[in-house]
Write a protein that holds these residues in place. Structure first.
Motif, PDB file in Angstrom:
ATOM      1  N   SER A 264      10.511  13.670  -0.164  1.00 49.23           N
ATOM      2  CA  SER A 264      11.627  12.728  -0.074  1.00 49.23           C
ATOM      3  C   SER A 264      11.618  11.816  -1.294  1.00 49.23           C
ATOM      4  N   LYS A 265      12.782  11.648  -1.919  1.00 42.78           N
ATOM      5  CA  LYS A 265      12.804  10.750  -3.079  1.00 42.78           C
ATOM      6  C   LYS A 265      14.148  10.075  -3.265  1.00 42.78           C
ATOM      7  N   SER A 266      14.115   9.002  -4.037  1.00 42.24           N
ATOM      8  CA  SER A 266      15.336   8.254  -4.317  1.00 42.24           C
ATOM      9  C   SER A 266      15.179   7.551  -5.657  1.00 42.24           C
ATOM     10  N   ALA A 267      16.295   7.382  -6.338  1.00 42.48           N
ATOM     11  CA  ALA A 267      16.275   6.570  -7.553  1.00 42.48           C
ATOM     12  C   ALA A 267      17.328   5.471  -7.414  1.00 42.48           C
ATOM     13  N   ASP A 268      17.574   5.083  -6.162  1.00 44.39           N
ATOM     14  CA  ASP A 268      18.643   4.113  -5.912  1.00 44.39           C
ATOM     15  C   ASP A 268      18.276   2.693  -6.325  1.00 44.39           C
ATOM     16  N   ILE A 269      16.996   2.410  -6.466  1.00 48.11           N
ATOM     17  CA  ILE A 269      16.601   1.060  -6.870  1.00 48.11           C
ATOM     18  C   ILE A 269      16.267   1.057  -8.350  1.00 48.11           C
ATOM     19  N   GLY A 270      17.140   0.459  -9.127  1.00 51.32           N
ATOM     20  CA  GLY A 270      16.894   0.302 -10.553  1.00 51.32           C
ATOM     21  C   GLY A 270      16.552   1.596 -11.272  1.00 51.32           C
ATOM     22  N   ARG A 271      17.038   2.725 -10.754  1.00 51.05           N
ATOM     23  CA  ARG A 271      16.840   4.036 -11.390  1.00 51.05           C
ATOM     24  C   ARG A 271      15.380   4.439 -11.504  1.00 51.05           C
ATOM     25  N   THR A 272      14.529   3.829 -10.697  1.00 53.34           N
ATOM     26  CA  THR A 272      13.120   4.216 -10.720  1.00 53.34           C
ATOM     27  C   THR A 272      12.870   5.190  -9.578  1.00 53.34           C
ATOM     28  N   LEU A 273      12.189   6.274  -9.878  1.00 48.56           N
ATOM     29  CA  LEU A 273      11.937   7.277  -8.850  1.00 48.56           C
ATOM     30  C   LEU A 273      10.907   6.774  -7.849  1.00 48.56           C
ATOM     31  N   VAL A 274      11.277   6.747  -6.572  1.00 47.61           N
ATOM     32  CA  VAL A 274      10.302   6.456  -5.528  1.00 47.61           C
ATOM     33  C   VAL A 274      10.267   7.630  -4.560  1.00 47.61           C
ATOM     34  N   THR A 275       9.089   7.899  -4.007  1.00 44.90           N
ATOM     35  CA  THR A 275       8.983   9.014  -3.067  1.00 44.90           C
ATOM     36  C   THR A 275       8.697   8.487  -1.667  1.00 44.90           C
ATOM     37  N   GLY A 276       8.992   9.342  -0.692  1.00 49.09           N
ATOM     38  CA  GLY A 276       8.704   8.971   0.689  1.00 49.09           C
ATOM     39  C   GLY A 276       9.619   7.898   1.221  1.00 49.09           C
ATOM     40  N   VAL A 277      10.902   7.997   0.889  1.00 48.45           N
ATOM     41  CA  VAL A 277      11.825   6.954   1.325  1.00 48.45           C
ATOM     42  C   VAL A 277      12.059   7.040   2.829  1.00 48.45           C
ATOM     43  N   HIS A 278      12.453   8.212   3.291  1.00 49.24           N
ATOM     44  CA  HIS A 278      12.636   8.392   4.738  1.00 49.24           C
ATOM     45  C   HIS A 278      11.820   9.569   5.256  1.00 49.24           C
ATOM     46  N   GLY A 279      11.949  10.677   4.563  1.00 42.65           N
ATOM     47  CA  GLY A 279      11.185  11.863   4.942  1.00 42.65           C
ATOM     48  C   GLY A 279       9.799  11.799   4.319  1.00 42.65           C
ATOM     49  N   PRO A 280       9.019  12.887   4.467  1.00 43.11           N
ATOM     50  CA  PRO A 280       7.659  12.911   3.936  1.00 43.11           C
ATOM     51  C   PRO A 280       7.624  12.670   2.425  1.00 43.11           C
ATOM     52  N   GLY A 281       6.730  11.786   1.997  1.00 42.54           N
ATOM     53  CA  GLY A 281       6.585  11.478   0.575  1.00 42.54           C
ATOM     54  C   GLY A 281       5.724  12.487  -0.151  1.00 42.54           C
ATOM     55  N   GLN A 282       5.010  13.319   0.614  1.00 40.34           N
ATOM     56  CA  GLN A 282       4.220  14.386   0.004  1.00 40.34           C
ATOM     57  C   GLN A 282       4.512  15.695   0.722  1.00 40.34           C
ATOM     58  N   LEU A 283       4.749  16.724  -0.089  1.00 41.91           N
ATOM     59  CA  LEU A 283       4.947  18.062   0.469  1.00 41.91           C
ATOM     60  C   LEU A 283       3.865  18.967  -0.109  1.00 41.91           C
ATOM     61  N   VAL A 284       3.086  19.566   0.773  1.00 46.98           N
ATOM     62  CA  VAL A 284       2.036  20.491   0.339  1.00 46.98           C
ATOM     63  C   VAL A 284       2.354  21.869   0.906  1.00 46.98           C
ATOM     64  N   VAL A 285       2.465  22.833   0.030  1.00 49.41           N
ATOM     65  CA  VAL A 285       2.737  24.186   0.483  1.00 49.41           C
ATOM     66  C   VAL A 285       1.435  24.973   0.416  1.00 49.41           C
ATOM     67  N   ALA A 286       1.014  25.478   1.547  1.00 47.18           N
ATOM     68  CA  ALA A 286      -0.240  26.223   1.622  1.00 47.18           C
ATOM     69  C   ALA A 286       0.095  27.706   1.755  1.00 47.18           C
ATOM     70  N   VAL A 287      -0.194  28.455   0.679  1.00 44.23           N
ATOM     71  CA  VAL A 287       0.210  29.865   0.646  1.00 44.23           C
ATOM     72  C   VAL A 287      -0.895  30.748   1.207  1.00 44.23           C
ATOM     73  N   LEU A 288      -0.513  31.563   2.164  1.00 40.70           N
ATOM     74  CA  LEU A 288      -1.456  32.487   2.806  1.00 40.70           C
ATOM     75  C   LEU A 288      -1.427  33.843   2.128  1.00 40.70           C
TER      76      LEU A 288
END
Ligand code: SF4
Lengths: 200, 464
Positions: free
Chosen positions: A176-200
Motif C-alpha cells: 500500500s502506498k501514497s504520495a498524497d502528502i507533499g509528494r513523498t512516498l509513504v507505504t502502509g497507508v491503509h493496506g499492508p505496508g509490506q508485501l512478501v511473496v514466498a515462491v514455492l
C-alpha cells in the motif's frame, strides 16, 4: 406511482436515450485481443514485484515451508512474538509455528495466491481466502507456486475466471502506498505496508 | 459542487496571484506524473495499445445499449442490485434512500469523481449520515472542505507544510511531523471509521458486461477496505464505464496505470462481481451498482463530443498540460478540470455554464499524445470554441485574454517578462491587461489541423 415503476421508467428512458443517440451511427467493431507480449518466469515476476516495492523470497530447497517462513519473519518483523492471521485456503504445511491473532490485530497475514502475472508483478487473491487477512495486517505474506506464474496479466485473469471469480478477486502488486502528502512516498497507508511473496 | 466555470478567468487569476504555492505544487506534481507516464509508455508499444483501447471503447460506446443490458443481467445473476439514475438528483436520492432504509449511520468512501459530480456527500450528511473520505488525499480535502484539484492526486495543490499544519490542528500530530507519521495518524483515524461503517461507497473504473465485474484501481488499499468491510457496498458508475469482455480488462488495467502514474498496474485492483456468497469471504451482504447518465447520453448524441466518453480518468492530459499546471483544477470551476474538463464539461453541463473552458488551452496537442484512449482533445476544443462563438457565449475580450494567458503559460520566457513589467502596469489586474497581447496570439492559432500536427505547427510557428 410506485418506486419500482419509477425505477423501470428511468432505466428504459436511459436506454432509449442511448438508442436514439446511436441511431444512424455505424457500430464500430471490437479490435480483438491486445497482445501485451509480457515476459514470464520467476525472474521476470520478481524483478517487477521488486520494482513495485514488494519483496520476493524463494523457499530453500528441502526446507520445511512453515519453519522457513517463521525464520524469515523473525528477520522482517521487529516484534518479539509476531502473531499471524491465516487465510482459509492455506494448507497446514505453509503455516509457521507462531501464535495466531485476528486479522485486525495480527502482525502478519498469510495467504495463498491463485496465480500471478509476471508482466505487472500481480498476485491473484480470491475473496474466499478471507479479505481481512489480505488487507488489515501490516505485513502480508503470499505463498505462490511457481507453476501458477503467467507471463501476461490477461492469462492470469483467464485462468482465474475458469476457476471461478466468486464474489470478488483482489489483485495485489505491491505494498500500500501514497504520495498524497507533499509528494513523498509513504507505504502502509491503509493496506499492508509490506508485501512478501514466498515462491514455492 | 457548484459550477463556477464561467468565472474561469477570475478563478485562475486569483489562484495565480493569491496562492503562488499552488502553481509550484501543481507544476511539480504534474511534471513527476508526466515523466513517469512517458517512461511507462516507452516500455510498451504505446501507439498500438492506445489504438486498441480506443477501438474497444469505440465498440462499446457504439453498442452501449446492448452492453448496459448485458452488464445488468450479469450483475443480477451475481446477486448484485442494479439501479439507474438519469441525473445527479436521482443518483443522490437512490443512495440516500438505500442508506436510510437500512439504518446506515456512517459511510466510508473511496475516491470517486462521479460522487463529486453528483454531490453525494451533502445529500447523505443532510440525513444525518456521517461520510468519511478514506483516500488520503480526499481525507485531507474533506478536513479542509475543499474540492479535488486533480483526478488522481486530489490534493496535489497542497504542500507538506499545509498538511502538517492541518493534521497538527485536527489530529494532534507534531507541527513538523514527517509524511510517514502524518499518514500513520490518518490511518489510525480512518481504520476506526472502516470498522464501524455500515456502508462503503465507491466509484468504478470499469464495468465488464460479460461477467458483471466492477473493477477498481488504487494504490492505498482504502478502496479494497471500503468494498470489503461494511455490510453494504454501493458503487456509482457512469454508463460510459463499460468494457465488453473480461478479456479486455488486462489491457485497460495496465494502460490506465501506465498513463496515470507510470506504474505497470495499480498496487491494488478489486474485481467485484457481487455480494459475498462463501462463508468467511469477509465481503458485503449487499452490492448495489448505480448506473448514472447525468448528461452522458447527450454527449453520446453529439457527433463530435461523444469521443470524450472514452475517457478513463487517468489524468495524463492534466499532467502534460501547460495551462492546467499554472492553476491546478480549481480554476476550471467544476469536478473535471484540465484538457478533459475543457471538452467534457461543456458536454455534460452545457456551454452556457462552461463557455470559457474550451478557450483555456494553447492547443499544443500534448494532451492527445498522452491520452491512452486517443481522445482528440484539441479538435474538440475547437469544436466547442466554434459552438461558443456561434452562440455569442464568450465576449471577444475574454476570449483574447484567455488565449493570451494560455499562450503565456506555454511560453515561460514571455511569462517571466510579463512578470517583470507587470508591476509597472499600475491598477490593472493580470487578466485585464492581457488582451493587449491578443494580436500576438491571434494569428498563431493554427487553422484546423489534425491533432497529430498541433504540436509541430505550434512549435514551428513560435519557437522559443
Ligand atoms: S482524456 Fe485521456 S488523458 Fe485525459 S483523463 Fe481522460 S483518458 Fe486520461
Amino acid at each position: 406511482m410506485s418506486a419500482a415503476r419509477d425505477a423501470t421508467t428511468t432505466r428504459d428512458e436511459i436506454l432509449s436515450r442511448v438508442r436514439s443517440a446511436l441511431s444512424g451511427r455505424t457500430g464500430l467493431p471490437h479490435p480483438g485481443p491486445l497482445d501485451t507480449q509480457g515476459e514470464g518466469g520467476v525472474g521476470a515476476l520478481s524483478s517487477r514485484l521488486e520494482r513495485n516495492g514488494a519483496r520476493v523470497e524463494r523457499l530453500e530447497p528441502g526446507a520445511a515451508p512453515g519453519e522457513w517462513l517463521s525464520h524469515l519473519l523473525e528477520r522482517l518483523v521487529h516484534e518479539r512474538e509476531p502473531s499471524i492471521a491465516v487465510g482459509h485456503g492455506v494448507p497446514a504445511r505453509l503455516i509457521p509455528p507462531l501464535p495466531s491473532a485476528p486479522p485486525e490485530e495480527a502482525s502478519v497475514g498469510i495467504s495463498v495466491a491463485w496465480g500471478a502475472a509476471a508482466e505487472t508483478g500481480t498476485l491473484v487473491l480470491p475473496a474466499t481466502e478471507g479479505r481481512r487477512v489480505q488487507l488489515l495486517v501490516p505485513l502480508h505474506v503470499v505463498w505462490l507456486e511457481k507453476e501458477h506464474i503467467h507471463a501476461r496479466l490477461g492469462d492470469a485473469l483467464d485462468s482465474t475466471r475458469q476457476r471461478g471469480l466468486g464474489a470478488a478477486v483482489g489483485l495485489h502488486s505491491g505494498p500500500s502506498k501514497s504520495a498524497d502528502i507533499g509528494r513523498t512516498l509513504v507505504t502502509g497507508v491503509h493496506g499492508p505496508g509490506q508485501l512478501v511473496v514466498a515462491v514455492l | 459542487m457548484d459550477v463556477r466555470s464561467r468565472d474561469y478567468a477570475d478563478l485562475a487569476r486569483t489562484i495565480i496571484e493569491d496562492t503562488p504555492g499552488v502553481r509550484k505544487a501543481v507544476s511539480g506534481a504534474t511534471a513527476a506524473f508526466d515523466a513517469a507516464r512517458r517512461r511507462a509508455y516507452a516500455e510498451i508499444d504505446a501507439e498500438a495499445w492506445r489504438r486498441w483501447a480506443e477501438g474497444v471503447k469505440n465498440h462499446v460506446l457504439t453498442h452501449l445499449d446492448q452492453y448496459l443490458e448485458e452488464a445488468e443481467a450479469r450483475l443480477q445473476e451475481n446477486g448484485a442490485k442494479v439501479h439507474w439514475a438519469g441525473n445527479a438528483q436521482e443518483a443522490r436520492h437512490i443512495v440516500a434512500e438505500l442508506a436510510q432504509a437500512r439504518g446506515v449511520r456512517s459511510v466510508v468512501k473511496g475516491k470517486s469523481m462521479l460522487t463529486e459530480e453528483i454531490e453525494l456527500n451533502p445529500a447523505l450528511e443532510e440525513r444525518g449520515i456521517h461520510v468519511y473520505e478514506t483516500d488520503l488525499g480526499e481525507y485531507i480535502l474533506q478536513l479542509l472542505d475543499e474540492a479535488p484539484s486533480h483526478i488522481l492526486g486530489p490534493a496535489i495543490h497542497r504542500s507538506l507544510e499545509d498538511v502538517q499544519a492541518l493534521f497538527a490542528d485536527r489530529l494532534g500530530t507534531a507541527a513538523d511531523a514527517l509524511p510517514d507519521d502524518l499518514a500513520a495518524a490518518a490511518r489510525t483515524e480512518l481504520r476506526a471509521r472502516f470498522q464501524e461503517a455500515d456502508m462503503g461507497v465507491s466509484g468504478g473504473n470499469f464495468l465488464v458486461a460479460e461477467t458483471g465485474t466492477l473493477a477498481l484501481i488504487e494504490n492505498e488499499g482504502n478502496i479494497r477496505l471500503t468494498t470489503s468491510l461494511p455490510r453494504i457496498h454501493v458503487a456509482l458508475v457512469g454508463i460510459e464505464k463499460l468494457l465488453p469482455t473480461f478479456g479486455d480488462l488486462a489491457g485497460f488495467l495496465q494502460l490506465t496505470a501506465r498513463a496515470g502514474t507510470g506504474q505497470a498496474i495499480g498496487c491494488f485492483v478489486s474485481l467485484i462481481q457481487g455480494p459475498a456468497t462463501a462463508p468467511g469471504d469477509d465481503g458485503p451482504e449487499e452490492v448495489h451498482i448505480v448506473l448514472v447518465d447525468n448528461g452522458r447520453t447527450d454527449v453520446l448524441a453529439d457527433e463530435h463530443a461523444w469521443e470524450t466518453l472514452r475517457c478513463v480518468r487517468c489524468g495524463a492530459c492534466l499532467n502534460t498540460c501547460p495551462v492546467y499546471k499554472q492553476t491546478g483544477g480549481h480554476a476550471y470551476g467544476w469536478v473535471y478540470s484540465g484538457p478533459i474538463g475543457a471538452v467534457l464539461d461543456p458536454g455534460l453541463l452545457g456551454l452556457e455554464q462552461t463557455a470559457p473552458l474550451p478557450f483555456a488551452s494553447s492547443l499544443c496537442g500534448a494532451c492527445f499524445d498522452a491520452c491512452p484512449v486517443r481522445i482528440p482533445i484539441p479538435d474538440l476544443l475547437l469544436h466547442w470554441r466554434r459552438a461558443a462563438q456561434a452562440r455569442g457565449l464568450t465576449p471577444l475580450s475574454e476570449r483574447a485574454g484567455l488565449k493570451a494567458f494560455t499562450a503565456m503559460a506555454t511560453r515561460p520566457a514571455l511569462y517571466r517578462y510579463l512578470g517583470r513589467v507587470g508591476p509597472r502596469l499600475a491598477g490593472s489586474s493580470l487578466f485585464r491587461r492581457l488582451p493587449v497581447l491578443s494580436g500576438w496570439t491571434e494569428h498563431r492559432e493554427p487553422p484546423e489541423p489534425s491533432p497529430r500536427r498541433f504540436r509541430d505547427l505550434w512549435s514551428e510557428g513560435i519557437g522559443e
